[in-house]
Design a protein around this motif. Structure first.
Motif, PDB file in Angstrom:
ATOM      1  N   LEU A   3       0.038  -4.039  15.180  1.00 19.00           N
ATOM      2  CA  LEU A   3      -1.016  -4.849  14.570  1.00 19.00           C
ATOM      3  C   LEU A   3      -2.014  -4.023  13.775  1.00 19.00           C
ATOM      4  CD1 LEU A   3      -1.711  -7.102  17.645  1.00 19.00           C
ATOM      5  CD2 LEU A   3      -0.179  -7.554  15.735  1.00 19.00           C
ATOM      6  N   ASN A   5      -2.095  -2.370  11.172  1.00 20.25           N
ATOM      7  CA  ASN A   5      -2.137  -2.572   9.730  1.00 20.25           C
ATOM      8  C   ASN A   5      -2.945  -3.799   9.347  1.00 20.25           C
ATOM      9  OD1 ASN A   5      -1.450  -2.072   7.076  1.00 20.25           O
ATOM     10  ND2 ASN A   5       0.265  -3.497   7.162  1.00 20.25           N
ATOM     11  N   ASN A   6      -3.029  -4.749  10.280  1.00 21.77           N
ATOM     12  CA  ASN A   6      -3.678  -6.006   9.948  1.00 21.77           C
ATOM     13  C   ASN A   6      -5.070  -6.128  10.517  1.00 21.77           C
ATOM     14  OD1 ASN A   6      -1.618  -7.790   8.599  1.00 21.77           O
ATOM     15  ND2 ASN A   6      -0.546  -6.563  10.111  1.00 21.77           N
ATOM     16  N   LYS A   8      -7.258  -4.031  10.761  1.00 25.64           N
ATOM     17  CA  LYS A   8      -8.252  -3.341   9.954  1.00 25.64           C
ATOM     18  C   LYS A   8      -8.953  -4.304   9.010  1.00 25.64           C
ATOM     19  CE  LYS A   8      -5.451  -2.095   6.055  1.00 25.64           C
ATOM     20  NZ  LYS A   8      -4.286  -1.298   5.803  1.00 25.64           N
ATOM     21  N   SER A   9      -8.208  -5.324   8.578  1.00 29.69           N
ATOM     22  CA  SER A   9      -8.809  -6.248   7.632  1.00 29.69           C
ATOM     23  C   SER A   9      -9.819  -7.159   8.308  1.00 29.69           C
ATOM     24  CB  SER A   9      -7.731  -7.084   6.955  1.00 29.69           C
ATOM     25  OG  SER A   9      -7.062  -7.869   7.919  1.00 29.69           O
ATOM     26  N   MET A  10      -9.808  -7.211   9.601  1.00 25.10           N
ATOM     27  CA  MET A  10     -10.747  -8.066  10.305  1.00 25.10           C
ATOM     28  C   MET A  10     -11.829  -7.240  11.008  1.00 25.10           C
ATOM     29  SD  MET A  10     -10.068 -11.107   9.535  1.00 25.10           S
ATOM     30  CE  MET A  10      -8.901 -11.272   8.184  1.00 25.10           C
ATOM     31  N   ASN A  31     -14.185 -15.847   2.270  1.00 25.60           N
ATOM     32  CA  ASN A  31     -12.830 -16.338   1.982  1.00 25.60           C
ATOM     33  C   ASN A  31     -11.816 -15.846   3.014  1.00 25.60           C
ATOM     34  OD1 ASN A  31     -13.520 -17.774  -0.377  1.00 25.60           O
ATOM     35  ND2 ASN A  31     -13.505 -15.879  -1.560  1.00 25.60           N
ATOM     36  N   TRP A  32     -11.993 -14.635   3.473  1.00 23.43           N
ATOM     37  CA  TRP A  32     -11.087 -14.083   4.491  1.00 23.43           C
ATOM     38  C   TRP A  32     -11.682 -14.219   5.898  1.00 23.43           C
ATOM     39  CZ3 TRP A  32     -10.813  -8.810   1.522  1.00 23.43           C
ATOM     40  CH2 TRP A  32     -10.189  -9.012   0.289  1.00 23.43           C
ATOM     41  N   HIS A  33     -12.850 -14.812   5.947  1.00 27.18           N
ATOM     42  CA  HIS A  33     -13.582 -14.966   7.204  1.00 27.18           C
ATOM     43  C   HIS A  33     -13.806 -13.613   7.890  1.00 27.18           C
ATOM     44  CE1 HIS A  33     -15.040 -18.633   9.259  1.00 27.18           C
ATOM     45  NE2 HIS A  33     -15.288 -17.774  10.226  1.00 27.18           N
ATOM     46  N   ARG A 293     -12.283  -4.752  -0.574  1.00 25.78           N
ATOM     47  CA  ARG A 293     -10.929  -4.194  -0.552  1.00 25.78           C
ATOM     48  C   ARG A 293     -10.987  -2.667  -0.470  1.00 25.78           C
ATOM     49  NH1 ARG A 293      -6.402  -7.109  -3.447  1.00 25.78           N
ATOM     50  NH2 ARG A 293      -6.951  -9.307  -3.614  1.00 25.78           N
ATOM     51  N   LEU A 298      -7.739  -1.890   1.668  1.00 31.62           N
ATOM     52  CA  LEU A 298      -6.751  -2.893   1.269  1.00 31.62           C
ATOM     53  C   LEU A 298      -6.295  -2.555  -0.156  1.00 31.62           C
ATOM     54  CD1 LEU A 298      -8.595  -6.049   2.634  1.00 31.62           C
ATOM     55  CD2 LEU A 298      -6.315  -5.297   3.338  1.00 31.62           C
ATOM     56  N   PRO A 299      -5.186  -3.147  -0.607  1.00 29.64           N
ATOM     57  CA  PRO A 299      -4.789  -2.884  -2.003  1.00 29.64           C
ATOM     58  C   PRO A 299      -5.900  -3.348  -2.944  1.00 29.64           C
ATOM     59  CG  PRO A 299      -3.176  -4.317  -0.888  1.00 29.64           C
ATOM     60  CD  PRO A 299      -4.301  -4.102   0.069  1.00 29.64           C
TER      61      PRO A 299
END
Lengths: 385, 385
Positions: A3, A5-6, A8-10, A31-33, A293, A298-299
């Motif tokens: 997990l 990799n994901n 990190k975005s939260m 938008n991504w909460h 980002r 993130l990309p």
């Protein structure tokens, strides 16, 4: 099940400053909460109602910043005048600080910015250091010249243009740099970003028209009316700066194009910037999302233009001070392609940045035409007692 | 100094329901810094962190709605299952309620919706009323037919398709309407809006592809692949409905196009709708901003398409239940024109609406191609214990 990799975005994002830049960062995060938190001295800071929390406090105070920062995963800024000491100590604790504290420190001091430009042979107006007003007066600097306070400048404050001996009252008594005046043909800006991977991305160059009375951007045009050659030179300089700085996050760079078509870097801000507001409505990725980002590795998003655009700052109308009243919202909203952004500042004063409008049309000529139609129609006044 | 015309735009807006539709309404409101408040039973309702306040409470309870509503200037909904009695009493107090309580009452009852269609000669599948399951069984309805509970249906709940005697276990024991099955070629939808002035505005028709397993929109295409004739017929029907209803606010209308190219109205929702999510990224005005414009009697915004688009609902992945984990955000964000909207629901379950993606490209063919590339790449799972 991997997990990392994901998740990190939260990550929990903390932001020093909760002004309009913070607010628009919060809207992008929504938008991504993404859980996003702000630190700002104002109880009714613009970002307040759009975040997971606003801490009231001074982002220049070591303790306040340290205590705020230790509860988030990634800490960033929307204003560069913050306690770098606290950021350095938070970094030691393992908190990710982007832009990096050393970069914020360099940006805080216009003298260090100049040294950075010198070191990397980035064209920037020649300058001298001065410690005080009397030193400048004794320094026999040829007129006209620009004095910039080394520290604390913001939104046109901390900058004086001295045209003759008659302007001596404008000289600030503070450690400064004094720059040769460039014979300005155009003022241009570019916003770049870089993430931890070292990916770099640049928005198209924009052209700024200043309100000289208050030294604030009044009107911004994208794309700039410049040659491909100038555009490319600016892109090369910006790429060099982003690489040498090794910044993680957004970097706004302001330029002068002089009468000989030579390009000079004026100054930089390592954060979302007034010169990138049009990207919310006119580009695939807004500068605010791009900053997120970048700092979350993130990309980087596409910086391509969807439409040409004009951005107009909505400033507090001269002659009015007090509780802000919005006039003419319905007039401007009647036009296709006019986007209104109000920052929610409770009180207005002359020339305070209260919002902006972005005008988006299929061609820049149409955008300019429509912007002339709506300019001044949305007014921020106050009740006259 | 006449301020009335402007202050209306800064009225306090209350919203019954704080789910994803409420959250996206709040984000639209944030651009103008409109003070917006929500009532929702869930403490962590998606709209929570993007509003001026969330009141925890049941929007079906008279007292709760009344007490919430009396503190705002304009009250609206993001879900139609609310206490209409409270709304009627608030209206008597002078609170603006949009859509009007009588419209919400009509929409709450699929029988009354059908009667509205009959009264105004709007084409809708033939139907009969039934009070209970046994009545339907005794009613000798020709197969196949669709049973719709008169009240409480939502997101595919409250609808049963009965194809033969073998489906009798699917018949709900509740007051219902039973409709003739239309031989569906396409499912289409249009979003219209009307303000107090009587101005009407329509978005382009969209085409929906359903996930039949859960009867939820899975994929939405704008523009729809239909003839101009069908598009125009739908626009005419929608205009008629908006006019006859005299609604103030947004109205989403779902249609069937049958094998003979005949159009039937399926049902309506007087609020922002799943079939309009693409408007956030692909149209000049989002459906959420358009709803706010309608209920605040601002000029309706342009509904023109900036780009063709595909909208994909992001549903909780089957087999996972619990604290939501987002997988693949970085994969989809690497593509230009892919916009991710996550609603921030803490827990996932199979097919729960957790977010959506909008794919925006210069042509619909490119949008379809890119959507096939990213579909399923963003997954919402939960930790497997």
């Amino acid at each position: 099940l991997n997990l990392t990799n994901n998740l990190k975005s939260m990550k929990k994002v903390g932001v020093l400053g909760g002004g309009q830049l913070g607010k628009m960062l919060a809207i992008a995060a929504s938008n991504w909460h993404l859980p996003i938190y702000f630190l700002d001295p104002a109880e009714d800071a613009p970002a307040k109602n759009f975040s997971h929390g606003l801490t009231i406090g001074d982002f220049n105070e070591y303790e306040t910043v340290f205590n705020f920062g230790k509860n988030v995963d990634v800490l960033t800024i929307e204003i560069e005048h913050v306690s770098v000491e606290a950021l350095k100590d938070l970094q030691k604790l393992g908190i990710s600080i982007f832009p990096q504290p050393s970069i914020i420190e360099m940006i805080q001091d216009k003298g260090l910015q100049k040294e950075f430009f010198q070191t990397h042979q980035i064209p920037s107006p020649p300058f001298r250091y001065f410690e005080s007003k009397i030193d400048i007066i004794n320094g026999q600097v040829p007129y006209p010249y620009v004095q910039k306070a080394r520290k604390g400048g913001y939104d046109g404050k901390g900058v004086s243009v001295i045209r003759s001996v008659n302007d001596f009252h404008l000289i600030m008594d503070t450690p400064s740099i004094v720059e040769t005046c460039i014979s300005i043909k155009k003022e241009l800006a570019i916003i770049g970003s870089r993430n931890q991977n070292g990916d770099i991305s640049l928005y198209p160059v924009v052209e700024m028209v200043f309100n000289e009375q208050v030294n604030l951007v009044e009107f911004l045009q994208c794309p700039a009316a410049i040659s491909m050659e100038v555009e490319n030179q600016i892109r090369q300089i910006a790429t060099l700066i982003l690489e040498k700085m090794e910044i993680c996050g957004l970097l706004a760079i302001e330029f002068f194009l002089d009468q000989d078509n030579k390009i000079w870097v004026n100054e930089m801000a390592p954060r979302p910037h007034n010169s990138g507001h049009h990207t919310i409505n006119a580009h695939y990725t807004s500068q605010f999302e791009q900053h997120l980002r970048s700092i979350l590795n993130l990309p980087l998003g596409s910086t391509s233009m969807i439409s040409p655009s004009i951005m107009i700052n909505i400033l507090g109308e001269p002659g009015y001070q007090g509780d802000a009243i919005v006039m003419g919202l319905d007039t401007v909203l009647a036009h296709e392609g006019v986007y209104v952004h109000l920052y929610g500042k409770k009180t207005t004063k002359p020339f305070r940045k209260m919002g902006h409008m972005t005008i988006v049309r299929p061609t820049i000529e149409e955008a300019i035409m429509l912007s002339k139609q709506v300019e001044g129609k949305l007014r921020i006044i106050a009740k006259v007692e």
